[in-house]
Design an enzyme around this catalytic site. Structure first.
Site, PDB file in Angstrom:
ATOM      1  CG  ASP A  93      37.425 -94.313  64.533  1.00 23.65           C
ATOM      2  OD1 ASP A  93      36.728 -95.207  65.004  1.00 23.65           O
ATOM      3  OD2 ASP A  93      37.421 -93.154  64.976  1.00 23.65           O
ATOM      4  CG  ASP A 270      41.679-101.117  63.824  1.00 16.30           C
ATOM      5  OD1 ASP A 270      41.162-101.115  62.679  1.00 16.30           O
ATOM      6  OD2 ASP A 270      41.002-101.129  64.892  1.00 16.30           O
ATOM      7  CB  CYS A 308      56.642-115.014  74.169  1.00 14.20           C
ATOM      8  SG  CYS A 308      56.518-113.221  74.013  1.00 14.20           S
ATOM      9  CB  CYS A 310      57.585-110.063  75.305  1.00 12.78           C
ATOM     10  SG  CYS A 310      56.539-110.542  76.685  1.00 12.78           S
ATOM     11  CB  CYS A 313      57.528-114.236  78.042  1.00 12.68           C
ATOM     12  SG  CYS A 313      55.798-114.187  77.548  1.00 12.68           S
ATOM     13  CG  HIS A 339      52.344-111.887  76.291  1.00 12.22           C
ATOM     14  ND1 HIS A 339      53.443-112.555  75.791  1.00 12.22           N
ATOM     15  CD2 HIS A 339      51.257-112.568  75.878  1.00 12.22           C
ATOM     16  CE1 HIS A 339      53.041-113.611  75.109  1.00 12.22           C
ATOM     17  NE2 HIS A 339      51.716-113.645  75.139  1.00 12.22           N
TER      18      HIS A 339
END
Ligand SMILES: CNc1nc2cc3nc(NC)[nH]c3cc2c(=O)[nH]1
Ligand SMILES: [Zn+2]
Length: 376
Positions: A93, A270, A308, A310, A313, A339
């Protein structure tokens, strides 16, 4: 050739689109969420974890790196990608927004913004030219124009005056960037302002189109306005941005905001929510948010999100995370952040898949049905 944008599919029922951005560093499937790596780190995650999460682009903040360690140091060390060992894409930015939300006393002039560092009180200047110099020195793949984000609420007169300054600054950015950037590798995005006023939004866009940018961002939103104003403004301006260039909505948002903004034509996002909320114990799930500091999770052996897949998890329980949070363990931030970032990136994967299959409308309806608990 700087970045390339390909439009792969447009949704029949909404302004949503499926695209692909190619920079010299990575291929970025859109719609895309960019994890925020403020001071050259996505807090609590290693670069290996970000690669395991298949993040293709991250955001870094010019303001923070300008103050510490300074863009000259990073330039001498080979640029930001080498400095932080991140071979994929980086969007920086331009620092204006941070100065308004972080810097101490600041004064705005035609030249730029002078402010006192929040670190040591030193008086510094950020201007279109300084912002471009810093982002070019960092080696950023996507450079954001130096703009002014007007406060909210603001009168139409205030917003018009601000967008005209932003337009003059945008032209100075384009001039400096074209003279000093490595245009084979770096691209410059303009930022549309105009508050929540459609005619001012159109006015801001008109000025930026005359200058010409490789991509266009929607600024000035997610600054405290009511949700419907953010959605309505996005709905008005996003489809008016060039269809053959990336469209980036800055600082947005919750998972529901991402779905609704994709439906309105946005390609890039973002937001600090997945990372910042993780560090204070709030995790995102398909049915809404959990605050793992709540007593109800002390003996809860379920994964953070039963739906989930991931790595967190698959291995750890809510009870374990609750323990880590209560005891202030560093691992709490690492696991919750992993996560949450997975949750955001996976949501974008599901959105892209739905767009490829022509099922975005159904996905959107199913998503809202699953979000049982209310979002802020
Ligand atoms: C870098 N320029 C720039 N950044 C922004 C970042 C934002 N982040 C939010 N909500 C978290 N709104 C934003 C607006 C702008 C904006 O208008 N301009
Ligand atoms: Zn998970």
């Amino acid at each position: 050739m700087s970045l390339r944008f390909e439009l792969l599919a447009s949704d029949a029922g909404t302004a949503a689109r499926r695209g692909r951005i190619t920079t010299t560093r990575s291929v970025i499937e859109t719609p895309v969420f960019m994890p925020v790596g403020t001071a050259a780190t996505v807090k609590a995650l290693t670069q290996d974890m970000l690669e395991a999460l298949d993040a293709r682009i991250i955001l870094a903040n010019t303001y923070h790196l300008f103050l510490r360690p300074g863009h000259e140091v990073i330039r001498e060390l080979g640029g930001l990608h080498r400095f932080m060992s991140w071979p994929r894409s980086i969007l920086t930015d331009s620092g204006g927004y941070q100065v308004f939300s972080l810097g101490e006393l600041r004064t705005i002039s035609e030249e730029g913004v002078t402010f006192r560092s929040h670190l040591d009180g030193a008086r510094l200047l950020l201007s279109p030219e300084v912002s471009m110099e810093v982002q070019i020195a960092l080696g950023s793949d996507i450079v954001m124009a130096f703009d002014e984000c007007p406060p909210y609420p603001a009168s139409p007169e205030q917003v018009q005056c601000s967008l005209e300054l932003t337009e003059r600054w945008a032209r100075r950015c384009r001039t400096y960037f074209d003279a000093h950037a490595d245009r084979e590798r770096q691209s410059l995005f303009g930022i549309v302002q105009g508050g929540v006023y459609p005619e001012l939004r159109a006015r801001s866009l008109e000025g930026l189109l005359e200058i010409g940018f490789e991509g266009y961002a929607i600024g000035g939103l997610s600054v405290g306005e009511e949700k419907h104003l953010m959605y309505d403004t996005t709905e008005f301006i996003a489809p008016r941005l060039p269809a053959d260039k990336p469209r980036y909505l800055m600082g947005v948002g919750t998972p529901a905001d991402l779905v609704e903004s994709v439906a309105r034509g946005v390609d890039m996002f973002d937001c600090v929510m997945p990372t910042r909320h993780a560090r204070n114990g709030t995790v995102f799930t398909t049915t809404g948010r959990l605050n793992l500091r709540n007593a109800r999770y002390v003996r809860d052996e379920q994964p953070l999100d039963p739906d989930c897949t991931c790595a967190v998890c698959r291995r750890y329980s809510r009870a374990y995370l609750a323990h880590l949070l209560r005891t202030g363990e560093i691992l709490a931030s690492v696991l919750a952040t992993y996560h949450n970032v997975y949750h955001y990136l996976d949501l974008m994967r599901q959105i892209r898949h739905a767009l490829e299959q022509g099922g975005f409308g159904r996905f959107r309806a199913d998503f809202h049905r699953r979000q049982l608990s209310s979002e802020e």
